[in-house]
Design a protein around this motif. Structure first.
Motif, PDB file in Angstrom:
ATOM      1  N   UNK A 143       0.850  -1.182   0.000  1.00 53.59           N
ATOM      2  CA  UNK A 143       0.000   0.000   0.000  1.00 53.59           C
ATOM      3  C   UNK A 143       0.886   1.231   0.000  1.00 53.59           C
ATOM      4  N   UNK A 144       0.310   2.277  -0.490  1.00 57.09           N
ATOM      5  CA  UNK A 144       1.098   3.489  -0.659  1.00 57.09           C
ATOM      6  C   UNK A 144       1.365   4.185   0.654  1.00 57.09           C
ATOM      7  N   UNK A 145       1.967   5.330   0.546  1.00 57.34           N
ATOM      8  CA  UNK A 145       2.277   6.101   1.740  1.00 57.34           C
ATOM      9  C   UNK A 145       1.023   6.709   2.336  1.00 57.34           C
ATOM     10  N   UNK A 146      -0.056   6.573   1.590  1.00 55.41           N
ATOM     11  CA  UNK A 146      -1.273   7.247   2.036  1.00 55.41           C
ATOM     12  C   UNK A 146      -1.856   6.620   3.286  1.00 55.41           C
ATOM     13  N   UNK A 147      -1.531   5.388   3.491  1.00 56.23           N
ATOM     14  CA  UNK A 147      -2.110   4.692   4.623  1.00 56.23           C
ATOM     15  C   UNK A 147      -1.142   4.801   5.797  1.00 56.23           C
ATOM     16  N   UNK A 148      -1.666   5.213   6.905  1.00 57.12           N
ATOM     17  CA  UNK A 148      -0.795   5.423   8.057  1.00 57.12           C
ATOM     18  C   UNK A 148      -0.427   4.091   8.702  1.00 57.12           C
ATOM     19  N   UNK A 149       0.579   4.155   9.536  1.00 55.27           N
ATOM     20  CA  UNK A 149       1.005   2.958  10.250  1.00 55.27           C
ATOM     21  C   UNK A 149      -0.138   2.376  11.077  1.00 55.27           C
ATOM     22  N   UNK A 150      -0.878   3.255  11.698  1.00 53.86           N
ATOM     23  CA  UNK A 150      -1.981   2.786  12.537  1.00 53.86           C
ATOM     24  C   UNK A 150      -2.969   1.992  11.714  1.00 53.86           C
ATOM     25  N   UNK A 151      -3.269   2.554  10.580  1.00 57.16           N
ATOM     26  CA  UNK A 151      -4.245   1.880   9.735  1.00 57.16           C
ATOM     27  C   UNK A 151      -3.695   0.554   9.246  1.00 57.16           C
ATOM     28  N   UNK A 152      -2.437   0.574   8.874  1.00 57.53           N
ATOM     29  CA  UNK A 152      -1.814  -0.677   8.454  1.00 57.53           C
ATOM     30  C   UNK A 152      -1.886  -1.688   9.581  1.00 57.53           C
TER      31      UNK A 152
END
Lengths: 195, 970
Positions: A143-152
C-alpha cells in the motif's frame, strides 16, 4: 535466437526440465533464451543483480521478495533448472496435470504449490507462520504512503484475526489455504507462457 | 403519447368522476355540478360509451374534448364567471398516462413478488411480458385499436440509457477487463458472424422456396433482418442472468458481449438499411468500404465520447465538495449528455454510456460523498428497474398489435432455428480460438450457457419497428418474426435457463463477501504475476495492467480525485472498511450481542471520517445510517438486487438502536487493537458520543457528552493546528509524530484533514463552538453533583480525592457492569491527555484556572485511575464475562486487567507513563506543538467564550479547554 539457445541446452536436460516442470519443449527453449539474455555474467547462472536489472521489477513493490523466491536458501546463484522450477509455479493448470495418481508428487503448478509460493513471500523467517510483523512488512510494501502505520496495523490485525483459527495470532499455511479456499488461485496465480 | 383510451386511467377517471358527481349531487353545489357537466361529461360519456360506439369514440374523442373545453371556457364566462374547478385532462394527459403506466408496472412487480415461488421459477421479464400481453389485449378489446406501443424514439432516448448506465456503472471493471479479449471477440466477430450467416441462410431458404412467396425480400433485406435479429440484447440478458447467478466469468462474457455488440448491430443495421434504400444495384465498392469503416468509427467513436464525458464527469465531481446535494445530478446529467451526444453524431450511444459509467466510477465514487454514492446507486437502480419493467411490458403490449404483423411460419421457424444454430456454431468456433489464448479455457458447459444465454430483446424490436416500409417490403413479416424470436428467447429460454444451469452443474457464483485476506493476497498475487511476467520477458496482460495502474496512480488519480480522496484511496483499506461496516451491520442484526470476537470496530472512526462526509454533515446529522451505508457491502454485480434493498432496510432499522446500545458495547471495539490504534478508537468514541448527545439526559449521558465536549474542543484545536499545518506546508505526518502520544486525535488528524474541512473550517468550527458551549452549560450543574464521578478527572488536581473510592464510583456509575468499559476507556484516554495539558497549564499559570488546577504528580496521576479503572473492569467483566475478555484483551491499558498482581499493575502504569515521561522530558516537541497553534485560535470570541465557561463551570472545565486557554495566552 531460439535455435542458438536450444543448441546450448542439451536435449536430455530439456527432457528433465520438461518432466519436472511440465513446460513444453518450445517454452523451455524460449525461456532459456530469456535466461541467457538476463545472464549478463554469462556463467549459466543468474544472480540477484541480474534480476534487479529488469526495470519493471524495480518498481514492483514485491519485486525483491519475488527475486528472493528464485534463490534457494543461502545461495546467491540460480541456474536454469532452478529458474524453471520457480517459474513452473505459474504455469496454468492443465487437464493433464490433474489426472495424476496420488503417489506421484504434486506438480509444481498445483494449487497448493502456488499457494505455498505466495505464503513464502510473506514468511520471511521461514517458520511456516506469517506473523503480524511479517504481514505488516508486506502490507507496507503494497500500500502506498497514504495509509498510516496505525491503519496498516489495524488491517494487519484484522487480517490475522480473520485467518487465525488456533488463536496463536499468526497465520499458518493451513490457515492460509483455508482463508483462500474460495479464491480461484489456479487462475489468479497463473500466467500464460508463450508456446 | 398517443391519445387516451386506455382502460386503466380511464377507469380511474371514471371512478373519480362518479365519486365527484355523487358528492356534488348531494351537496347541490350548482356551479360545480355544472362545471362538471360541461367539462367532465364528455370524457365520461366517452369512457362509458367505449363499449357501444368504440369506432366513433376513437375518432371523435380529441375533437370532443377540445370542443368541451371551448364550451367550458365560453359558458364559464357566461354563467359562473369564475371556475373553481376545471377539467383539464388534455393538459395533463401525456405525463399522467406515463405515470400511470409506471405505476401499473410497479404494482405488477409487487404482485409478482407476493409469491416467491413464481418468481424463482419464472423470470420477471417473462411475467412482465405476459402482463403486457394481457394489458395490450384489454386495450385492444376496449379501444379496438392498439395503443401504447414501444416507440423506438422513446426506447432509445429514454428507456435504454438508464439500463445501460446501470450496467456500465456497476460493471465489475476488473472482471470486465480481465475478459476483455473474449468479450470483444464475441461482441464483434460473433455478431458479424451471426448477422451474415443468419441473413444469408434465410435468403437461401427463401430461394429454396420454403417461405411464403409473399415475403418480398432480397439478400440485402435478409442481411438487414439478420443484423437486427442476431444481436444479444443487454436488457434481456441482465434480466435473466441476474436471477441465474452463474459464475462471474461466464456472466461477464455474455453480459459484456450484449453491451458491446450494440455498436456492431447498429452499424450493420444502418449500413444495410441505407444500402436497401439505395438499392442493391446502385451500391458501389466504395460504399462497402465505408460500411466496414463505419463499424470502427461508430464503435471507437462511441467509446471515445464515453471516455471524454467520463473524464469531464470525474473532473467536475472533484469540485463539488460544497454542493454535495447536486452531486448525483452531475452523474446522471453528464452520462445522459454522453448518450445524447453519441446519438447526435450517430455513434454508438450504448458504448458511450457503458464506457462513461465504467471509466468514471472509480473517480466519482472517490470524490462524491457517501450519501451521494447511495443516492446515485439507488436512483440508478430505480431508473434502470423501471425502464426494464416498462420495456418488457410495452413489448408485451406491442405484440398484440396484429395490424403490423404478417405471420409466416416458414420465416419464423427458420429464423428461430438459424439464430440459435449459428449462435451455437459461432460460440463454439470462437471459444476454440479463444481457448488458445485464455488462461482458463471456456469449457463445453460454459459454451452451452453462452449459446443459450443469447437472448434477444427490445433493441431488436425497436430496430425492426424503425424499418421503412417503402424500402423493406417484408417489414410486417420481419416484425412478426422479431417479436416471436424475442418472446421465444425471453420466455422459453428465460424459463429454462435456470434448470439448465442446474442440470449442467455450471459453476455458480458463490456470493461470499470479500475478506481482507482475499483482497490482500490477491493483491500480492497480482504483483507476483506482474513480476513473473517481467522476469519471463513476456509483456502480457499483467504487464499492461500493472503499467496502467501505475499511470493511473501517478497521473490520472491525482488529476481526477480530490486530494483527500486520493490520499486515502487504497483497495485494501477499502475492503477493511467494508468489512468493518459489515461487522457493524451483523452486530446490529444480532441486537448488539456479538458472539464472534472478530469485531474490530476501532476503525470505524477513521471510516467515518474517511467517507467524504463533511464535518458539517457529521455534525448536523443525527442519523448514523448515513455513515454505515450498505452500498459497500454489495459486490459490484449489476442489477437490481432485491437482497440489497432488503439489507438496506434492515440496516436502516437496526442502526439506530445499536447506536444507543453502544454505550454498553464500546468495549467491543477494543479488540485487536494495538497501541497505535488508541487514537482511532478515541475518535470513534467521540463520534459516537457526539451523536448520542442529543438523546441523553441521564447522569451518565451528561458525563459522556461532557467528555465528548471536551474532546470536541480538543479536536477543534487539533483541527486548527492541522489546518494550519497543512496550510503552512508542514508535513502532516511529522506533525502527527510530534503530537501523537500526548494527543488523542492524530489519527483523526490524518484522516480528517480533508481539504474540504480546511475550507469550511471556520464555519464548522463556529458551529462546533456553539454546540459545545450550550452543552457545557447544561453539563455543568449536574456535574457538580457528581463529585465522585468527576473525581475521575479531578484527582490529578486535588489530592484529597486520591484515591477515589472505587466502590463509590461503582455505586454511582450507572453503567457499572454492562456499560462499565465506556467510562473506563474514556478515562484512560483522557487522563493520558490531561497531564500534559495540565502541566502546561500549570506552567502558564492561567489565572482563570489556577484555583482549580493543581499540577499533576506524574505517578500519582495514574495509579488511582488505573486501579479504579481496573476495578470497574473487573466488575464489568464479571457481569458480562464472555464478550468482555477478548475485547479488552489487546487494549494496552487493560492488558492485565484480569490479574490483580502488582507486577501487572506496575506494568500497566509503566505503559501508561512511558509516553508521558518522555513527554515531559521532551520539551522541544511540546514547544513545537504549541507553536503550531494557529492564529485563528486567538479569535476573541472563542477565547471569551472559553473564559466565560471556565469561570462559570468551575473545575468542570476540562483540560483540553484549559489547554485551549493556555494556547490563547501564549
Amino acid at each position: 535466437m531460439g535455435s542458438r539457445a536450444s543448441s546450448l541446452l542439451r536435449e536430455e536436460e530439456i527432457e528433465e526440465i520438461k518432466k519436472e516442470t511440465g513446460f513444453s519443449h518450445s517454452q523451455i527453449t524460449r525461456l532459456y533464451s530469456r535466461f541467457t539474455s538476463l545472464d549478463k555474467g554469462e556463467n549459466g547462472t543468474l544472480c540477484r543483480e541480474d534480476f534487479q536489472r529488469i526495470p519493471e521489477l524495480a518498481i514492483n513493490p514485491l519485486g525483491d521478495r519475488i527475486i528472493n523466491a528464485f534463490f534457494p536458501e543461502s545461495e546467491d546463484q540460480v541456474n536454469f533448472r532452478g529458474f524453471m522450477r520457480t517459474l513452473a509455479h505459474f504455469r496454468p493448470i492443465e487437464d493433464s496435470d490433474k489426472s495424476k495418481d496420488p503417489l506421484v508428487p504434486e506438480p509444481l503448478n498445483s494449487r497448493n504449490n502456488k499457494l505455498l509460493f505466495a505464503f513464502r513471500l510473506y514468511d520471511l523467517d521461514k517458520d511456516d507462520k506469517i506473523s503480524r510483523e511479517e504481514l505488516l512488512q508486506v502490507l507496507r510494501m503494497m500500500v502506498g504512503v497514504n495509509i498510516s502505520e496505525e491503519q496498516l496495523g489495524s488491517i494487519a490485525d484484522r487480517t490475522i484475526q480473520e485467518a487465525d483459527q488456533n488463536g496463536d495470532l499468526t497465520i499458518s499455511f493451513t490457515e492460509f489455504q483455508k482463508v483462500l479456499e474460495k479464491v480461484d488461485v489456479e487462475q489468479k496465480m497463473s500466467i500464460r507462457f508463450l508456446h | 403519447m398517443p391519445s387516451a383510451r386506455l382502460c386503466l386511467p380511464a377507469a380511474t377517471a371514471l371512478l373519480l368522476l362518479c365519486a365527484l358527481r355523487a358528492l356534488l349531487a348531494s351537496n347541490g353545489t350548482s356551479v360545480l355540478t355544472e362545471l362538471l357537466e360541461e367539462a367532465g361529461i364528455s370524457p365520461l360519456h366517452q369512457l362509458t360509451g367505449i363499449g357501444s360506439h368504440p369506432e366513433l369514440q376513437a375518432t371523435s374523442h380529441p375533437a370532443e374534448i377540445q370542443s368541451a373545453e371551448d364550451e367550458t371556457g365560453a359558458q364559464g364566462h357566461g354563467i359562473a364567471g369564475f371556475e373553481m374547478v376545471k377539467w383539464q385532462w388534455v393538459h395533463v394527459q401525456g405525463p399522467y398516462l406515463i405515470a400511470v403506466w409506471i405505476l401499473v408496472a410497479s404494482l405488477a412487480k409487487i404482485l409478482f413478488h407476493l409469491s416467491s415461488k413464481v418468481t424463482t421459477v419464472v423470470p420477471e421479464s417473462c411475467l412482465l411480458i405476459f402482463l403486457g400481453l394481457g394489458l395490450g389485449g384489454i386495450v385492444l378489446a376496449a379501444a379496438k385499436k392498439p395503443e401504447y406501443q414501444l416507440d423506438p424514439d422513446t426506447f432509445f432516448l429514454f428507456l435504454l440509457p438508464p439500463i445501460v448506465l446501470d450496467s456500465g456503472y456497476f460493471m465489475p471493471s476488473r472482471l470486465f477487463f480481465d475478459n476483455f479479449g473474449a468479450i470483444l471477440m464475441y461482441a464483434v466477430i460473433g455478431t458479424l458472424w451471426n448477422s451474415f450467416t443468419t441473413g444469408t441462410a434465410l435468403w437461401a431458404v427463401k430461394l429454396a422456396g420454403l417461405m411464403d412467396p409473399k415475403v418480398e425480400a432480397d439478400l440485402l433485406d435478409f442481411l438487414l433482418f439478420g443484423s437486427l435479429i442476431s444481436a444479444v440484447d443487454p436488457v434481456a440478458v441482465i434480466a435473466v442472468f441476474e436471477e441465474v447467478h452463474v459464475n462471474e466469468t461466464l456472466f461477464i462474457i455474455v453480459f459484456g458481449e450484449s453491451l458491446l455488440n450494440d455498436a456492431v448491430t447498429v452499424v450493420l443495421y444502418k449500413v444495410f438499411n441505407s444500402f436497401a434504400g439505395i438499392g442493391s444495384e446502385n451500391i458501389q465498392a466504395l460504399d462497402y468500404v465505408k460500411g466496414v469503416g463505419s463499424i470502427f468509427v461508430v464503435s471507437l467513436g462511441g467509446t471515445a465520447v464515453g471516455i471524454v464525458f467520463a473524464f469531464v464527469l470525474a473532473l467536475i465531481s472533484r469540485f463539488t465538495k460544497r454542493v454535495r446535494i447536486i452531486e448525483p445530478l452531475f452523474v446522471f446529467l453528464i452520462v445522459y449528455l454522453a448518450h445524447l451526444t453519441a446519438e447526435m453524431v450517430s455513434l454508438s450511444s450504448i458504448l458511450a454510456v457503458t464506457f462513461c459509467g465504467l471509466c468514471c466510477k472509480k473517480y466519482v465514487e472517490a470524490n462524491i460523498s457517501q450519501k451521494s454514492r447511495t443516492t446515485v446507486k439507488y436512483t440508478m437502480k430505480t431508473l434502470a428497474s423501471s425502464s426494464e419493467t416498462i420495456i418488457f411490458m410495452l413489448l408485451g403490449i406491442s405484440a398484440v398489435d396484429t395490424s403490423k404483423w404478417t405471420w409466416d411460419t416458414g420465416l419464423v421457424l427458420f429464423t428461430l432455428l438459424f439464430t440459435f444454430a449459428f449462435r451455437a456454431i459461432g460460440v463454439i468456433l470462437q471459444s476454440w480460438i479463444l481457448n488458445h489464448f485464455r488462461l482458463v479455457p471456456l469449457d463445453r458447459i460454459d459454451q452451452v450457457v453462452m449459446t443459450y444465454g443469447g437472448l434477444r430483446g427490445a433493441v431488436a424490436f425497436a430496430l425492426v419497428i424503425l424499418l421503412n416500409e417503402q424500402t423493406i417490403k417484408a417489414k410486417d413479416y420481419f416484425v412478426a418474426t422479431t417479436i416471436t424470436v424475442i418472446f421465444f428467447t425471453v420466455i422459453i429460454q428465460g424459463l429454462t435457463i435456470k434448470p439448465l444451469v442446474k442440470w449442467l452443474k455450471v459453476k455458480r457464483s458463490d456470493h461470499h463477501k470479500p475478506t481482507l485476506n482475499e483482497e490482500l493476497h490477491e493483491r500480492a498475487f497480482d504483483h507476483i504475476l506482474a513480476a513473473v511476467e517481467d522476469i519471463v520477458g513476456h509483456h502480457g496482460y499483467h504487464y499492461w495492467r500493472d503499467k496502467w495502474e501505475h499511470f493511473d496512480k501517478k497521473y490520472l488519480s491525482q488529476l481526477l480525485m480530490r486530494k483527500s480522496a486520493y490520499r486515502i484511496k487504497d483497495d485494501i483499506w477499502d475492503v477493511y472498511q467494508k468489512l468493518n461496516v459489515r461487522d457493524a451491520i451483523s452486530f446490529a442484526d444480532q441486537g448488539g450481542h456479538m458472539s464472534s470476537g472478530k469485531f474490530t470496530f476501532a476503525s470505524m472512526p477513521s471510516r467515518t471520517s474517511f467517507s467524504e462526509t463533511s464535518v458539517t454533515n457529521l455534525l448536523r446529522e443525527s442519523g448514523s445510517a448515513v455513515c454505515l451505508d450498505l452500498q459497500v457491502i454489495d459486490t459490484v454485480r449489476s442489477g437490481r438486487d432485491r437482497e440489497d434493498t432488503v439489507m438496506h432496510h434492515v440496516l436502516r432499522e437496526n442502526l439506530y438502536k445499536p447506536r444507543r446500545r453502544y454505550q454498553g458495547n464500546y468495549s467491543r471495539h477494543f479488540i485487536a487493537q494495538g497501541e497505535q490504534e488508541r487514537q482511532e478508537r478515541e475518535v470513534f468514541q467521540r463520534n459516537m458520543r457526539s451523536r448520542l448527545e442529543s438523546f441523553k439526559s441521564t447522569k451518565h449521558n451528561v458525563y459522556s457528552s461532557k467528555i465528548k465536549c471536551r474532546h470536541k474542543k480538543e479536536h477543534k484545536c487539533q483541527k486548527r493546528r492541522n489546518a494550519e499545518g497543512t496550510n503552512g506546508q508542514v508535513p502532516n505526518d511529522k506533525l502527527q509524530r510530534n503530537v501523537s502520544w500526548h494527543d488523542t486525535v492524530p489519527v483523526f488528524v490524518e484522516a480528517d484533514s480533508e481539504d474540504e474541512e480546511k475550507d469550511t473550517a471556520t464555519k464548522v468550527k463556529e458551529q462546533e463552538d456553539d454546540e459545545g458551549i450550550t452543552f457545557m452549560a447544561r453539563a455543568a450543574n449536574e456535574n457538580l453533583q457528581e463529585r465522585k464521578f468527576s473525581g475521575n478527572f479531578e484527582y490529578p488536581q486535588s489530592p484529597r480525592i486520591i484515591p477515589p473510592s472505587p466502590t463509590s464510583a461503582e455505586k454511582e456509575l450507572p453503567w457499572k457492569g454492562d456499560q462499565g468499559d465506556l467510562p473506563a476507556c474514556v478515562s484512560s484516554e483522557t487522563n493520558k491527555i490531561v497531564p500534559i495539558d495540565l502541566q502546561y497549564a500549570w506552567k502558564q499559570s492561567t489565572s482563570s484556572l489556577e484555583s482549580l488546577v493543581s499540577p499533576p504528580g506524574s505517578d500519582a496521576v495514574f495509579q488511582p485511575r488505573t486501579s479504579n479503572f481496573m476495578l470497574e473492569e473487573r466488575t464489568s467483566s464479571a457481569a458480562l464475562p464472555v464478550p468482555r475478555h477478548p475485547i479488552h484483551f489487546q487494549f494496552p491499558c487493560t492488558a492485565g486487567e484480569k490479574s490483580t498482581d502488582e507486577d501487572t499493575m506496575e506494568l500497566i502504569e509503566q505503559q501508561e507513563l512511558q509516553p508521558l515521561m518522555s513527554a515531559e522530558g521532551d520539551s522541544p516537541s511540546v514547544g513545537l506543538v504549541s507553536t503550531r497553534w494557529p492564529a485563528p485560535f486567538h479569535r476573541p470570541s472563542y477565547v471569551s467564550a472559553l473564559r466565560s465557561l471556565v469561570t462559570s463551570t468551575q473545575y468542570n472545565i476540562k483540560q483540553p479547554e484549559k489547554s485551549g486557554n493556555i494556547q490563547t495566552n501564549l
